[in-house]
Design an enzyme around this catalytic site. Sequence first.
Site, PDB file in Angstrom:
ATOM      1  N   THR A   1      -2.699   8.412   0.997  1.00  0.00           N
ATOM      2  CA  THR A   1      -3.147   8.124  -0.367  1.00  0.00           C
ATOM      3  C   THR A   1      -2.009   8.215  -1.389  1.00  0.00           C
ATOM      4  OG1 THR A   1      -5.385   8.828   0.193  1.00  0.00           O
ATOM      5  CG2 THR A   1      -4.828   8.737  -2.153  1.00  0.00           C
TER       6      THR A   1
ATOM      7  N   VAL B   1      -1.091   5.208  -4.040  1.00  0.00           N
ATOM      8  CA  VAL B   1      -0.960   5.400  -5.491  1.00  0.00           C
ATOM      9  C   VAL B   1       0.423   4.935  -5.957  1.00  0.00           C
ATOM     10  CG1 VAL B   1      -0.850   7.129  -7.331  1.00  0.00           C
ATOM     11  CG2 VAL B   1      -2.687   7.231  -5.625  1.00  0.00           C
TER      12      VAL B   1
ATOM     13  N   LEU C   1       2.356   2.698  -4.607  1.00  0.00           N
ATOM     14  CA  LEU C   1       2.386   1.245  -4.524  1.00  0.00           C
ATOM     15  C   LEU C   1       1.647   0.627  -5.721  1.00  0.00           C
ATOM     16  CD1 LEU C   1       3.375  -1.070  -2.671  1.00  0.00           C
ATOM     17  CD2 LEU C   1       1.157  -0.954  -1.527  1.00  0.00           C
TER      18      LEU C   1
ATOM     19  N   GLU D   1       1.195   2.088  -8.675  1.00  0.00           N
ATOM     20  CA  GLU D   1       2.006   2.310  -9.877  1.00  0.00           C
ATOM     21  C   GLU D   1       3.160   1.322  -9.946  1.00  0.00           C
ATOM     22  OE1 GLU D   1       1.844   6.112 -12.196  1.00  0.00           O
ATOM     23  OE2 GLU D   1       2.614   6.748 -10.229  1.00  0.00           O
TER      24      GLU D   1
ATOM     25  N   GLY E   1       3.639   6.771 -16.516  1.00  0.00           N
ATOM     26  CA  GLY E   1       2.260   6.963 -16.087  1.00  0.00           C
ATOM     27  C   GLY E   1       1.640   8.184 -16.745  1.00  0.00           C
TER      28      GLY E   1
ATOM     29  N   HIS F   1      -9.489   5.460  -2.431  1.00  0.00           N
ATOM     30  CA  HIS F   1      -8.895   4.981  -1.173  1.00  0.00           C
ATOM     31  C   HIS F   1     -10.066   4.705  -0.245  1.00  0.00           C
ATOM     32  CE1 HIS F   1      -5.187   5.519   1.644  1.00  0.00           C
ATOM     33  NE2 HIS F   1      -5.842   4.409   1.889  1.00  0.00           N
TER      34      HIS F   1
ATOM     35  N   ARG G   1      -0.741   3.815 -18.559  1.00  0.00           N
ATOM     36  CA  ARG G   1       0.660   4.078 -18.845  1.00  0.00           C
ATOM     37  C   ARG G   1       0.827   4.066 -20.357  1.00  0.00           C
ATOM     38  NH1 ARG G   1       3.540   3.934 -14.360  1.00  0.00           N
ATOM     39  NH2 ARG G   1       5.543   3.676 -15.425  1.00  0.00           N
TER      40      ARG G   1
END
Length: 125
Positions: free
Chosen positions: A34, A38, A40, A42, A61, A68, A112
Amino acid sequence: MELRAGLRAETSLVVGEEDTAVHVGSGDVPVLGTPRLVALAEAATVAAVAGRLADGWTSVGTRVEVRHLAASPVGVRVTVEAVLEEVDGKRLVFGVRAVDERGAVGDGRIERVVVDRERFLARLQ
């Protein structure tokens, strides 16, 4: 800045041993961890606004909500699409969706904030 809803980008990776839950410490099974999903997602949000921020500005971020939904084993390509859904001043809200060749892997929202890079880094001193 040229930020507007609808900006989008994709990132992908072929799951390797270094991407597994076992390797990243988030579990004991050899599937996409997981935290890597995350990361990937972002990366896709960063790519969606790449080249659209004024010189000296970046985004950081501030909030991640990711489900997931399915396991992706080593050797499978996972692709995440991020779509900028909302621009509220300096706050950016993205929808993210992850798929592999078998279907949906995850989804969620990532927020973000656009910041002046130098001022942001100066606060760390």
